[in-house]
Design a protein around this motif. Structure first.
Motif, PDB file in Angstrom:
ATOM      1  N   GLU A   1       0.805  -1.227   0.000  1.00 26.85           N
ATOM      2  CA  GLU A   1       0.000   0.000   0.000  1.00 26.85           C
ATOM      3  C   GLU A   1       0.845   1.289   0.000  1.00 26.85           C
ATOM      4  OE1 GLU A   1      -3.057  -0.065   3.001  1.00 26.85           O
ATOM      5  OE2 GLU A   1      -4.031  -1.806   2.093  1.00 26.85           O
TER       6      GLU A   1
ATOM      7  N   THR B   1       2.066   0.359  -3.953  1.00 27.46           N
ATOM      8  CA  THR B   1       0.838   1.096  -3.618  1.00 27.46           C
ATOM      9  C   THR B   1      -0.433   0.370  -4.056  1.00 27.46           C
ATOM     10  OG1 THR B   1       1.079   2.366  -5.667  1.00 27.46           O
ATOM     11  CG2 THR B   1       1.947   3.361  -3.649  1.00 27.46           C
TER      12      THR B   1
ATOM     13  N   HIS C   1      -1.790  -5.368  -1.352  1.00 29.57           N
ATOM     14  CA  HIS C   1      -2.235  -5.287   0.050  1.00 29.57           C
ATOM     15  C   HIS C   1      -1.740  -6.467   0.879  1.00 29.57           C
ATOM     16  CE1 HIS C   1      -4.891  -2.185  -1.542  1.00 29.57           C
ATOM     17  NE2 HIS C   1      -5.190  -3.048  -2.497  1.00 29.57           N
TER      18      HIS C   1
END
Length: 242
Positions: free
Chosen positions: A118, A130, A133
């Motif tokens: 993330e 980014t 997860h």
């Protein structure tokens, strides 16, 4: 850097001091103590129905952005590393240290290379993750105050010892505690066996010098057993006020 203060409360008074905070620095510590008849379970002392409240720590620079979206027990999400079973037990310091059922428990930690999902593409973490997860998850404590996650053994990054972040909420979503899990170190420990994965332990920051754990980590220190062949099992008990 910003200046923060932390409070260490004792039965007979309080002393406040300031420390310089960095990316993952300790925010505060709150404990309650008693004088006799103590037992210890997974890092938390239970003393005649009272117990030491888990220290409050910063969420750090990489908290989960939408934790309610990651209700899952297996948080591996494709990351490779030595298997780690994470067992967290919660007791209620406001209820004679009885088990705390129905609490939401979020955990997150870095991968074998020391990177967080993330985040990335900045000075704090050059590798850009980014859009993924991995190694983040949420579970609800059962009637015994327990949650269990399947993960991998965390790696490390500059300035920090091996650790796992924990955020506890009540069933209504009110924050009860933000803390961190520390790992035993030294010969014969899991940290030594994993040996920093491909990075080794040259330049590793040990608990005593860590900017979160350096002022004390006894209530955050997990029990970790196992090996690199079969995987590792982590157990810890946290007392939180609910």
């Amino acid at each position: 850097m910003e200046r923060k203060s932390f409070l260490k409360s004792l039965m007979i008074g309080a002393v406040t001091s300031s420390i310089v905070a960095e990316a993952c620095q300790k925010d505060s510590i709150a404990t309650s103590t008693s004088s006799s008849g103590s037992t210890t379970t997974g890092g938390t002392s239970v003393i005649n129905g009272s117990c030491s409240v888990a220290p409050t720590e910063t969420e750090g620079p990489f908290p989960t952005k939408s934790p309610a979206s990651y209700v899952r027990s297996d948080i591996t999400d494709g990351r490779t590393g030595y298997k780690l079973a994470v067992n967290i037990f919660l007791v209620n310091s406001n209820n004679s240290c009885n088990a705390l059922p129905g609490a939401l428990v979020d955990i997150w930690h870095c991968d074998a290379q020391g990177n967080y999902s993330e985040y990335g593409g900045s000075g704090l973490q050059s590798t850009n993750y980014t859009s993924v997860h991995f190694l983040r998850g949420r579970q609800t404590t059962d009637s015994n105050g327990a949650v269990a996650f399947t993960s991998i053994f965390p790696g490390w990054y500059s300035g920090r010892a091996t650790h796992i972040h924990v955020h506890v909420y009540n069933s209504s979503g009110t924050s009860l505690k933000v803390t961190q899990i520390a790992f035993p170190e030294g010969s014969g420990t899991a940290v030594a066996a994993v040996n920093g994965y491909s990075k080794g332990l040259s330049g590793y920051t040990y608990n005593a010098s860590d900017n979160v754990f350096g002022d004390g980590y006894a209530l955050e220190l997990a029990t970790v057993t196992g090996n690199t062949t079969d995987g590792f099992v982590l157990n810890i008990t946290f007392a939180v006020p609910a």
